[in-house]
Design a protein around this motif. Structure first.
Motif, PDB file in Angstrom:
ATOM      1  N   CYS A  40       8.944  -4.730  -1.534  1.00 27.73           N
ATOM      2  CA  CYS A  40       8.734  -6.161  -1.312  1.00 27.73           C
ATOM      3  C   CYS A  40      10.058  -6.905  -1.461  1.00 27.73           C
ATOM      4  O   CYS A  40      10.728  -6.801  -2.490  1.00 27.73           O
ATOM      5  N   MET A  41      10.424  -7.640  -0.435  1.00 27.91           N
ATOM      6  CA  MET A  41      11.715  -8.313  -0.425  1.00 27.91           C
ATOM      7  C   MET A  41      11.709  -9.547  -1.314  1.00 27.91           C
ATOM      8  O   MET A  41      12.751 -10.130  -1.572  1.00 27.91           O
ATOM      9  N   LYS A  42      10.529  -9.941  -1.777  1.00 25.75           N
ATOM     10  CA  LYS A  42      10.471 -11.132  -2.620  1.00 25.75           C
ATOM     11  C   LYS A  42      10.426 -10.755  -4.097  1.00 25.75           C
ATOM     12  O   LYS A  42      11.296 -11.148  -4.859  1.00 25.75           O
ATOM     13  N   CYS A  43       9.437  -9.968  -4.474  1.00 27.76           N
ATOM     14  CA  CYS A  43       9.286  -9.672  -5.901  1.00 27.76           C
ATOM     15  C   CYS A  43       9.858  -8.318  -6.279  1.00 27.76           C
ATOM     16  O   CYS A  43       9.943  -7.981  -7.456  1.00 27.76           O
ATOM     17  N   GLY A  44      10.258  -7.524  -5.281  1.00 27.85           N
ATOM     18  CA  GLY A  44      10.889  -6.249  -5.596  1.00 27.85           C
ATOM     19  C   GLY A  44       9.913  -5.115  -5.875  1.00 27.85           C
ATOM     20  O   GLY A  44      10.319  -3.990  -6.141  1.00 27.85           O
ATOM     21  N   LYS A  45       8.628  -5.419  -5.816  1.00 22.07           N
ATOM     22  CA  LYS A  45       7.640  -4.367  -6.081  1.00 22.07           C
ATOM     23  C   LYS A  45       7.808  -3.205  -5.105  1.00 22.07           C
ATOM     24  O   LYS A  45       8.138  -3.396  -3.942  1.00 22.07           O
ATOM     25  N   VAL A  46       7.583  -1.998  -5.600  1.00 23.86           N
ATOM     26  CA  VAL A  46       7.684  -0.820  -4.746  1.00 23.86           C
ATOM     27  C   VAL A  46       6.318  -0.159  -4.651  1.00 23.86           C
ATOM     28  O   VAL A  46       5.707   0.167  -5.657  1.00 23.86           O
ATOM     29  N   ILE A  47       5.845  -0.001  -3.435  1.00 20.03           N
ATOM     30  CA  ILE A  47       4.560   0.677  -3.218  1.00 20.03           C
ATOM     31  C   ILE A  47       4.854   2.045  -2.634  1.00 20.03           C
ATOM     32  O   ILE A  47       5.535   2.157  -1.616  1.00 20.03           O
ATOM     33  N   GLU A  48       4.379   3.072  -3.290  1.00 18.99           N
ATOM     34  CA  GLU A  48       4.606   4.421  -2.783  1.00 18.99           C
ATOM     35  C   GLU A  48       3.464   4.811  -1.869  1.00 18.99           C
ATOM     36  O   GLU A  48       2.318   4.454  -2.114  1.00 18.99           O
ATOM     37  N   PHE A  49       3.784   5.541  -0.847  1.00 17.75           N
ATOM     38  CA  PHE A  49       2.713   6.042   0.015  1.00 17.75           C
ATOM     39  C   PHE A  49       3.107   7.380   0.598  1.00 17.75           C
ATOM     40  O   PHE A  49       4.271   7.755   0.601  1.00 17.75           O
ATOM     41  N   PHE A  50       2.115   8.079   1.102  1.00 16.82           N
ATOM     42  CA  PHE A  50       2.370   9.375   1.722  1.00 16.82           C
ATOM     43  C   PHE A  50       1.459   9.520   2.917  1.00 16.82           C
ATOM     44  O   PHE A  50       0.253   9.260   2.826  1.00 16.82           O
ATOM     45  N   SER A  51       2.035   9.884   4.031  1.00 18.61           N
ATOM     46  CA  SER A  51       1.239  10.078   5.236  1.00 18.61           C
ATOM     47  C   SER A  51       1.568  11.425   5.871  1.00 18.61           C
ATOM     48  O   SER A  51       2.651  11.611   6.412  1.00 18.61           O
ATOM     49  N   PRO A  52       0.627  12.360   5.822  1.00 13.96           N
ATOM     50  CA  PRO A  52       0.858  13.681   6.419  1.00 13.96           C
ATOM     51  C   PRO A  52       1.204  13.563   7.898  1.00 13.96           C
ATOM     52  O   PRO A  52       2.086  14.273   8.398  1.00 13.96           O
ATOM     53  N   THR A  53       0.534  12.656   8.574  1.00  8.90           N
ATOM     54  CA  THR A  53       0.803  12.481  10.005  1.00  8.90           C
ATOM     55  C   THR A  53       2.250  12.096  10.242  1.00  8.90           C
ATOM     56  O   THR A  53       2.930  12.611  11.131  1.00  8.90           O
ATOM     57  N   LEU A  54       2.705  11.191   9.412  1.00  9.08           N
ATOM     58  CA  LEU A  54       4.076  10.723   9.536  1.00  9.08           C
ATOM     59  C   LEU A  54       5.055  11.869   9.295  1.00  9.08           C
ATOM     60  O   LEU A  54       6.065  11.999   9.987  1.00  9.08           O
ATOM     61  N   GLU A  55       4.734  12.690   8.337  1.00  6.31           N
ATOM     62  CA  GLU A  55       5.620  13.824   8.027  1.00  6.31           C
ATOM     63  C   GLU A  55       5.654  14.792   9.212  1.00  6.31           C
ATOM     64  O   GLU A  55       6.717  15.246   9.627  1.00  6.31           O
ATOM     65  N   MET A  56       4.478  15.085   9.738  1.00 11.23           N
ATOM     66  CA  MET A  56       4.403  16.017  10.860  1.00 11.23           C
ATOM     67  C   MET A  56       5.168  15.504  12.069  1.00 11.23           C
ATOM     68  O   MET A  56       5.870  16.238  12.744  1.00 11.23           O
TER      69      MET A  56
END
Lengths: 139, 139
Positions: A95-111
């Motif tokens: 997040c460019m405002k509060c700096g929060k980091v959200i982690e995610f994982f997408s198998p499709t994206l990896e493939m």
DNA sequence: TTCATTGCAAAAGCTTTGCATGTGT
DNA sequence: ACACATGCAAAGCTTTTGCAATGAA
């Protein structure tokens, strides 16, 4: 990566195994998610450790070198780190405002990335995907 | 994006069109690739401009707001910016041996990211994907 | 005239470093 | 004993800000 590896690494560099380095190593090992040097320092302080900020700043490069952590992103003006865990790769939304980091994982994206690399005859070793924008709260 | 747009934007915000802002705007418009505030300052100095660092730092947020530039990455400890060009987003494969950078673009990959962001209610503004590994020649 | 803008220098915030002291090998 | 490690405080760097002077509308 365990304390044994860490100690061997330290020794093999001609450096010394010290209480402070051990404390910092242990704390990082117990850390989930991101942290910055100040947070690490505070957490150790609260546990009664007497480390100085200087030692934190001097030890972090060693932890990066041994591959325990990696620098994730300089969101504001300070560095952020994250423990590297072979088993749980993921990407980040920042997040460019509060700096929060959200982690995610997408198998499709990896493939998909694997496919693209194959097409280019590129041997992929690792990757880093960071999406910048605004989190739900900051929009 | 031209000087007309810039001036309208400035005026519409109740701000004033000044020589310094013009100089900074012109210089950024002529810049290719990345730059940091110090570089921008030096380049203007060399051209005989009398801008101060303070004005550089005060003007950059305006240029970001109007979409002329965006913050790219804090590589060391200072901010870097890059001129936004709507037509040429791409991602990178970086060879860890020879350093070669292969640019690529995958619409599927972009769409997939949009989907993931929607699912998280994250408003995506930009992203950066870097794949590290070995290029064909270096394997 | 009236505010915004500017430059300067000082302040702020994160990180690094010199030095005297402490500690692992 | 020797070399590296540590803490402290000072220094370094990038970025921000208060203030008096200047300039655009």
């Amino acid at each position: 990566m365990n304390k044994e590896d860490f100690r061997n690494f330290i020794s093999s560099k001609g450096l010394k195994i010290t209480k402070k380095r051990d404390e910092i190593f242990d704390e990082v090992l117990n850390t989930k998610g991101h942290f910055d040097p100040e947070e690490l320092y505070m957490r150790l302080k609260q546990k009664g450790s007497k480390v100085s900020r200087a030692s934190i700043y001097r030890t972090i490069p060693l932890l990066v070198e041994i591959g325990l952590i990696e620098e994730v992103e300089r969101v504001d003006k300070h560095a952020h780190y994250e423990r590297v865990s072979a088993d749980s790769h993921h990407d980040h939304m920042i997040c460019m405002k509060c700096g929060k980091v959200i982690e995610f994982f997408s198998p499709t994206l990896e493939m998909l990335q694997d496919e693209i690399c194959q097409r280019e005859n590129f041997h992929k070793i690792r990757h880093s995907l960071e999406i910048f924008g605004l989190c739900k709260q900051c929009q």
